[in-house]
Design a protein around this motif. Structure first.
Motif, short mmCIF file in Angstrom:
data_model
loop_
_atom_site.label_atom_id
_atom_site.label_comp_id
_atom_site.label_asym_id
_atom_site.label_seq_id
_atom_site.Cartn_x
_atom_site.Cartn_y
_atom_site.Cartn_z
N VAL A 16 35.04 37.38 48.68
CA VAL A 16 34.42 36.39 49.56
C VAL A 16 34.03 37.07 50.87
O VAL A 16 34.89 37.52 51.63
CB VAL A 16 35.40 35.22 49.87
CG1 VAL A 16 34.69 34.12 50.65
CG2 VAL A 16 36.02 34.66 48.60
N GLY A 17 32.73 37.18 51.09
CA GLY A 17 32.22 37.75 52.35
C GLY A 17 32.72 39.16 52.63
O GLY A 17 33.00 39.52 53.77
N VAL A 18 32.82 39.97 51.57
CA VAL A 18 33.38 41.32 51.73
C VAL A 18 32.35 42.29 52.33
O VAL A 18 31.25 42.45 51.79
CB VAL A 18 33.89 41.86 50.38
CG1 VAL A 18 34.12 43.37 50.43
CG2 VAL A 18 35.18 41.15 49.99
N SER A 19 32.71 42.90 53.45
CA SER A 19 31.83 43.89 54.09
C SER A 19 32.56 45.20 54.28
O SER A 19 33.78 45.24 54.49
CB SER A 19 31.37 43.38 55.46
OG SER A 19 30.60 42.22 55.32
N GLU A 40 28.75 41.30 53.30
CA GLU A 40 29.13 39.92 52.94
C GLU A 40 28.96 39.65 51.45
O GLU A 40 28.29 38.71 51.04
CB GLU A 40 28.32 38.93 53.78
CG GLU A 40 28.70 39.02 55.25
CD GLU A 40 27.83 38.15 56.14
OE1 GLU A 40 27.16 37.24 55.62
OE2 GLU A 40 27.83 38.40 57.34
N ASP A 87 29.72 38.34 47.92
CA ASP A 87 30.44 37.26 47.21
C ASP A 87 30.32 37.54 45.72
O ASP A 87 29.23 37.84 45.24
CB ASP A 87 29.81 35.89 47.49
CG ASP A 87 29.99 35.47 48.94
OD1 ASP A 87 31.04 35.78 49.52
OD2 ASP A 87 29.06 34.84 49.48
N GLY A 145 36.21 40.03 55.25
CA GLY A 145 36.16 39.30 53.98
C GLY A 145 37.49 39.32 53.26
O GLY A 145 38.46 39.91 53.73
N GLU A 146 37.51 38.65 52.12
CA GLU A 146 38.76 38.46 51.38
C GLU A 146 38.60 38.87 49.92
O GLU A 146 37.55 38.64 49.32
CB GLU A 146 39.13 36.96 51.44
CG GLU A 146 40.45 36.60 50.84
CD GLU A 146 41.64 37.28 51.55
OE1 GLU A 146 42.06 38.34 51.05
OE2 GLU A 146 42.10 36.78 52.58
N SER A 164 44.30 39.99 51.78
CA SER A 164 44.08 40.66 53.08
C SER A 164 45.31 40.63 53.96
O SER A 164 45.51 41.54 54.77
CB SER A 164 42.89 40.02 53.81
OG SER A 164 43.19 38.68 54.12
#
Ligand code: ADP
Length: 227
Positions: free
Chosen positions: A9-12, A27, A29, A64-65, A74
């Motif tokens: 989820v929204g991983v950067s 970000e 998904d 992000g998670e 996280s």
């Protein structure tokens, strides 16, 4: 539909190179449900390995998670992440990374004994798994006595020895000739279909990718579905 095994989820993630900032993942998904096989097809340098490392809890994202079986990771300690990784995630790389001094059977038994299983039981389960993958006759051979395809199939057996929910593979057939690649790939698919294992496989092999449930690519740091 079942809950995802893996959810990003929204991983950067970015790297710095001198003064420049390289945005590798932006970000992202993504989710993967039990039994689903997904091919990740993107050019070299696009961020496939970075994505697999983050999904496999080997690296933390900048933002992000990453959820494994709905559990957010996280805020977990490094120890908790390691434990979750050992129990729930298997890895296969382009090169097998088997321990050369140990037999195929011992290589497959090892992750189970590290996880606390009794040695005899771990060996019995390793033998069952090798038999299932039709590697039984090779069980007592060391990696140097196996063909490239056999080595890679033993590496797959080792990756799933602890019955993970998620398999992450980084160009697992990248080093093999087409026929052997097909055989190794069939091993992965057999396991996914038989056990509900979910797999995210980075590959350049479009023929193999076409046999998987979904194909995705990385474009400007984002995951995009290909069909
Ligand atoms: P792929 O697996 O698709 O080839 P990678 O995830 O290995 O891509 O790398 C993506 C980009 O990030 C590449 O340009 C690579 O050079 C860069 N990169 C990877 N790791 C680091 C790092 N530790 N420091 C700086 N740049 C990195």
């Amino acid at each position: 539909m079942s809950d995802p095994v893996l959810e990003l989820v929204g991983v950067s993630r970015h790297y710095r190179e001198g003064d420049a900032r390289l945005d590798i993942l932006v970000e992202v998904d993504f989710s993967l449900v039990p039994g689903q096989t997904v091919a990740l097809i993107a050019p070299s340098g696009a961020g496939k390995s970075t994505l697999l490392h983050i999904a496999g809890l080997l690296e933390r994202p900048d933002a992000g998670e990453v959820k494994i079986n709905n559990a957010p990771t996280s805020t977990m300690s490094d120890d908790a992440r390691t434990k979750l990784r050992r129990n729930s995630i298997g890895f296969v790389y382009q090169f097998h990374h088997l321990l050369p001094e140990f037999t195929a059977l011992e290589n497959v038994a090892l992750p189970q004994t590290i996880n606390g299983l009794d040695r005899a039981e771990a060996r019995r389960r390793a033998k069952d798994l090798l038999d299932y993958l039709r590697l039984g006759p090779r069980a007592l051979h060391r990696p140097g006595e196996l063909s490239g395809g056999e080595q890679q199939r033993v590496a797959i057996a080792r990756a799933v020895a602890n019955a993970p929910a998620l398999l992450l593979a980084d160009e697992p057939t990248g080093n093999l000739d087409p026929r052997t690649a097909e055989h190794v790939f069939a091993t992965l698919m057999t396991l996914a279909r038989a056990s509900g294992l979910a797999a995210l496989v980075a590959t350049h092999n479009l023929e193999l990718a076409n046999q998987m449930d979904r194909r995705v690519t990385l474009r400007d740091g984002r995951i995009v579905e290909m069909d």
